[in-house]
Design a protein around this motif. Sequence first.
Motif, PDB file in Angstrom:
ATOM      1  N   MET A  72       0.605  -1.373   0.087  1.00  0.00           N
ATOM      2  CA  MET A  72       0.146  -0.126   0.095  1.00  0.00           C
ATOM      3  C   MET A  72       0.887   1.249   0.021  1.00  0.00           C
ATOM      4  SD  MET A  72      -2.985   0.524  -0.351  1.00  0.00           S
ATOM      5  CE  MET A  72      -3.105   2.123  -1.008  1.00  0.00           C
ATOM      6  N   GLN A 111       0.709  14.147   3.886  1.00  0.00           N
ATOM      7  CA  GLN A 111       0.700  14.008   5.321  1.00  0.00           C
ATOM      8  C   GLN A 111      -0.060  12.794   6.004  1.00  0.00           C
ATOM      9  OE1 GLN A 111       2.391  16.032   7.459  1.00  0.00           O
ATOM     10  NE2 GLN A 111       3.395  17.137   5.670  1.00  0.00           N
ATOM     11  N   MET A 115       1.388   9.986   8.191  1.00  0.00           N
ATOM     12  CA  MET A 115       0.812   9.544   9.482  1.00  0.00           C
ATOM     13  C   MET A 115       0.856   8.114   9.614  1.00  0.00           C
ATOM     14  SD  MET A 115      -2.525  11.691  10.536  1.00  0.00           S
ATOM     15  CE  MET A 115      -3.380  10.968   9.298  1.00  0.00           C
ATOM     16  N   LYS A 116       0.341   7.528   8.532  1.00  0.00           N
ATOM     17  CA  LYS A 116       0.062   6.112   8.329  1.00  0.00           C
ATOM     18  C   LYS A 116       1.401   5.206   8.710  1.00  0.00           C
ATOM     19  CE  LYS A 116      -3.414   6.361   4.803  1.00  0.00           C
ATOM     20  NZ  LYS A 116      -3.506   5.785   3.390  1.00  0.00           N
ATOM     21  N   MET A 120       1.928   3.537  12.164  1.00  0.00           N
ATOM     22  CA  MET A 120       1.481   2.179  12.116  1.00  0.00           C
ATOM     23  C   MET A 120       2.612   1.371  11.504  1.00  0.00           C
ATOM     24  SD  MET A 120      -2.620   2.086  11.102  1.00  0.00           S
ATOM     25  CE  MET A 120      -2.884   3.804  10.497  1.00  0.00           C
TER      26      MET A 120
ATOM     27  N   PHE B   3      -4.014  -4.890   9.382  1.00  0.00           N
ATOM     28  CA  PHE B   3      -3.198  -3.814   8.668  1.00  0.00           C
ATOM     29  C   PHE B   3      -4.324  -2.926   7.764  1.00  0.00           C
ATOM     30  CE2 PHE B   3      -0.175  -7.506   8.741  1.00  0.00           C
ATOM     31  CZ  PHE B   3       0.566  -6.821   9.523  1.00  0.00           C
ATOM     32  N   GLY B   5      -5.609  -0.527   8.344  1.00  0.00           N
ATOM     33  CA  GLY B   5      -5.359   0.913   8.250  1.00  0.00           C
ATOM     34  C   GLY B   5      -4.477   1.463   7.120  1.00  0.00           C
ATOM     35  N   LEU B   6      -3.955   0.478   6.564  1.00  0.00           N
ATOM     36  CA  LEU B   6      -2.793   0.932   5.356  1.00  0.00           C
ATOM     37  C   LEU B   6      -3.433   0.570   3.950  1.00  0.00           C
ATOM     38  CD1 LEU B   6       0.318  -0.109   7.303  1.00  0.00           C
ATOM     39  CD2 LEU B   6      -0.501   2.082   6.894  1.00  0.00           C
ATOM     40  N   SER B   7      -4.800   0.206   3.995  1.00  0.00           N
ATOM     41  CA  SER B   7      -5.188  -0.224   2.646  1.00  0.00           C
ATOM     42  C   SER B   7      -6.112   0.450   2.143  1.00  0.00           C
ATOM     43  CB  SER B   7      -6.111  -1.604   3.123  1.00  0.00           C
ATOM     44  OG  SER B   7      -7.094  -1.745   2.331  1.00  0.00           O
ATOM     45  N   ILE B   8      -6.089   0.913   0.784  1.00  0.00           N
ATOM     46  CA  ILE B   8      -7.123   2.000   0.055  1.00  0.00           C
ATOM     47  C   ILE B   8      -8.401   1.635   0.351  1.00  0.00           C
ATOM     48  CG2 ILE B   8      -7.283   0.820  -2.177  1.00  0.00           C
ATOM     49  CD1 ILE B   8      -6.530   3.744  -3.133  1.00  0.00           C
ATOM     50  N   VAL B  77      -8.866   6.670   8.571  1.00  0.00           N
ATOM     51  CA  VAL B  77      -7.472   7.010   8.292  1.00  0.00           C
ATOM     52  C   VAL B  77      -6.782   7.506   9.535  1.00  0.00           C
ATOM     53  CG1 VAL B  77      -6.302   9.099   7.127  1.00  0.00           C
ATOM     54  CG2 VAL B  77      -8.294   8.189   5.951  1.00  0.00           C
ATOM     55  N   LEU B  78      -7.326   7.990  10.532  1.00  0.00           N
ATOM     56  CA  LEU B  78      -6.395   8.329  11.531  1.00  0.00           C
ATOM     57  C   LEU B  78      -6.300   7.338  12.592  1.00  0.00           C
ATOM     58  CD1 LEU B  78      -7.989  12.024  12.443  1.00  0.00           C
ATOM     59  CD2 LEU B  78      -5.959  11.420  11.074  1.00  0.00           C
ATOM     60  N   ALA B  79      -7.271   6.290  12.735  1.00  0.00           N
ATOM     61  CA  ALA B  79      -7.131   5.421  13.871  1.00  0.00           C
ATOM     62  C   ALA B  79      -7.006   4.021  13.261  1.00  0.00           C
ATOM     63  CB  ALA B  79      -8.299   5.191  14.643  1.00  0.00           C
ATOM     64  N   GLY B  80      -7.133   3.779  11.947  1.00  0.00           N
ATOM     65  CA  GLY B  80      -6.947   2.594  11.370  1.00  0.00           C
ATOM     66  C   GLY B  80      -7.886   1.617  11.442  1.00  0.00           C
ATOM     67  N   ASN B 143      -3.834   2.002  18.370  1.00  0.00           N
ATOM     68  CA  ASN B 143      -2.860   3.122  18.809  1.00  0.00           C
ATOM     69  C   ASN B 143      -3.823   4.382  19.044  1.00  0.00           C
ATOM     70  OD1 ASN B 143      -0.911   4.896  19.054  1.00  0.00           O
ATOM     71  ND2 ASN B 143      -0.115   4.680  16.921  1.00  0.00           N
ATOM     72  N   THR B 145      -4.113   7.713  19.508  1.00  0.00           N
ATOM     73  CA  THR B 145      -3.581   9.054  19.341  1.00  0.00           C
ATOM     74  C   THR B 145      -4.149  10.064  20.009  1.00  0.00           C
ATOM     75  OG1 THR B 145      -4.413   9.709  17.446  1.00  0.00           O
ATOM     76  CG2 THR B 145      -2.457   8.478  17.074  1.00  0.00           C
ATOM     77  N   GLN B 207      -4.315  17.360  14.999  1.00  0.00           N
ATOM     78  CA  GLN B 207      -3.918  16.796  13.776  1.00  0.00           C
ATOM     79  C   GLN B 207      -3.710  17.493  12.474  1.00  0.00           C
ATOM     80  OE1 GLN B 207      -4.187  12.850  14.410  1.00  0.00           O
ATOM     81  NE2 GLN B 207      -2.613  13.459  12.861  1.00  0.00           N
ATOM     82  N   MET B 211      -0.569  19.015  10.077  1.00  0.00           N
ATOM     83  CA  MET B 211      -0.859  18.573   8.816  1.00  0.00           C
ATOM     84  C   MET B 211      -0.925  19.409   7.632  1.00  0.00           C
ATOM     85  SD  MET B 211      -3.151  15.224   8.544  1.00  0.00           S
ATOM     86  CE  MET B 211      -3.683  14.735   7.000  1.00  0.00           C
ATOM     87  N   PHE B 340      -8.553  12.081  -4.342  1.00  0.00           N
ATOM     88  CA  PHE B 340      -7.920  10.854  -3.792  1.00  0.00           C
ATOM     89  C   PHE B 340      -8.840   9.535  -4.427  1.00  0.00           C
ATOM     90  CE2 PHE B 340      -8.100   7.600  -0.613  1.00  0.00           C
ATOM     91  CZ  PHE B 340      -6.780   7.503  -0.380  1.00  0.00           C
TER      92      PHE B 340
END
Lengths: 146, 427
Positions: A72, A111, A115-116, A120, B3, B5-8, B77-80, B143, B145, B207, B211, B340
């Motif tokens: 990703m 950004q 952050m990711k 993570m 994972f 949180g990291l996927s589109i 996005v922020l907390a996955g 996590n 934040t 945030q 940012m 996006f």
Amino acid sequence: MNSIKDFLTQDHRRCDEIFALMEEKANANLEDAKEITQEFVTDMEHHFQMEEKVMFAEFEQKTGMTQGPTAMMRHEHEQMRGLMAQLLSSLEEGNKDKFMGTSETLMILLQQHNMKEEQMLYPMAQQHLSAEAERIVDMMQSIVVE
Amino acid sequence: MDFNGLSIDQAPPISAPLRFFLTAPLFAILAGFLVLFSDPEILRTRFALESIAVTHTITIGFFGFVMLGALTQMLPVLAGVKIPNIEKVAKYTHLSLVFGLVFFILAFIDDNKLFYLLAMVGLGVGFLTLISFIALSMQDVKNFTPTVKNMAISLFFAFTSVLLGLMLLGEYVSQEIGSIHMFLANVHSVWGIFGFAGILLIGVAFQVLPMFYVAPSFKEFCLSKVAKIISAGLMLWLILNLFIPSYALVAKIWIATFFWAFATTAWLKLNKRKRKVSDITIWYWRVASISLSTGSFFWIFDEYFDSQYTVLVGLFFGLGFLLSIMMGMLYKIIPFLVWFHLNGAGYMSIPTMNEMIDKRLSKLQFFMFLFSFGGFVFSFFMPQFLWFFALSFIISMVILEYNIVTCALLYAKIKKTKPDFDMSAFK
């Protein structure tokens, strides 16, 4: 000892600062921003390659996950490369609106990508690769950008 | 390990936040018309039925819709974490909320029992379902934040504030206004504004200021303590009001001090931002900081004047602080989301964020808003001019809606064309 997380996070902040300077210069006069835009693109590419060629590769080898988070992140690097190419082409065209619009998009994408990674991926990498952290940071520092 | 949180795929479909964002200015326009056709003298009293209708058209219709829409987008996005079935949940809760709010407004204009009941059902189902889904997804957060912590705390206040609101509506349904109605209404509004909206926006500021503007991060104390301190203040305020009301001012000063401190800190952070380029979103943050500071002082000051100025306090907190920040953020988030989602779907030739919304129009919108806001404050003392500023407010909100619709239409138009790359391999 320099941790992978700290090392790469610091590099993010450094790129942010160059970005801010680049945008400020471009806003004042697009012509004056050529050099710093090139510097920004080069530094970003350097950062991407440190990750892709060293850290991601080590992470993938260690965990066996090639289709996980690193895939990703690679995809998002590609998105940003696309935007950076647009930055350079708008410089060539002398199109300030396009430059500022592209930089705005790039900034937000960058950004949320950072952050990711910082919240993570880097902690995960640190966890899996802590024993080899020093070697990996050394390798990242000595990488030659292609 | 998760994972997601990291996927589109993690990003919710654009329709989830966008339907809330598109509706919000429509309710603001409606609020403008309600003000235009109301007796200005009546609007100076907070508990008049018409005042309740106008207030909630903004607080639920704009603030509630924008905050809930933004949560569906930000949380992943922020907390996955992924909010289960978000597309459907957003669609049906949005419908339910619109239905509920329309009947709410009609009920308070007409003082109609059936409408009160329909409002209660629509708003109750909409709010409680969406808040529950968001809260449930938060169980998976690995996590926490500071921003995500603030979100969790604000959800608690959202939940309690909604429950209290439903109880209050229940009293209108049965037409038996109990002796503690005013007290409950106070808790409902103070917890809703400061607990739900205030704490959420502080978390978002943690945030987005670093940012979007490359401003220095907030200090650790601020990040980890402020939401807790304000929450404690809100609890204390409730307890004091219940048992020793004469001391409730202490808690008010406590809460106001920390909001004022936040407003000042945000202002200073913006001064120190590395990204010097200015745009209207920065101006909106400036207006919000000034209004929040002024509102905090007025809130205390109001105590010494037998709550004569509560409407004025509401204007500074509501329009000056909350509405300003939300509009500023919409100008950032919506064009980015369009870019996006299109880019993620393989479209390469997309207009830049700056090309999506005409800058002259967003500037005009900002100044019309500022003019109306100042005008509303002025009209508090000179009610005969209120209609004029209601009109300028309506125009400002029409432009805002136009700017958002332009982005949505652009998305729809490009989505109909064939993508430059087939992204199905990435799914």
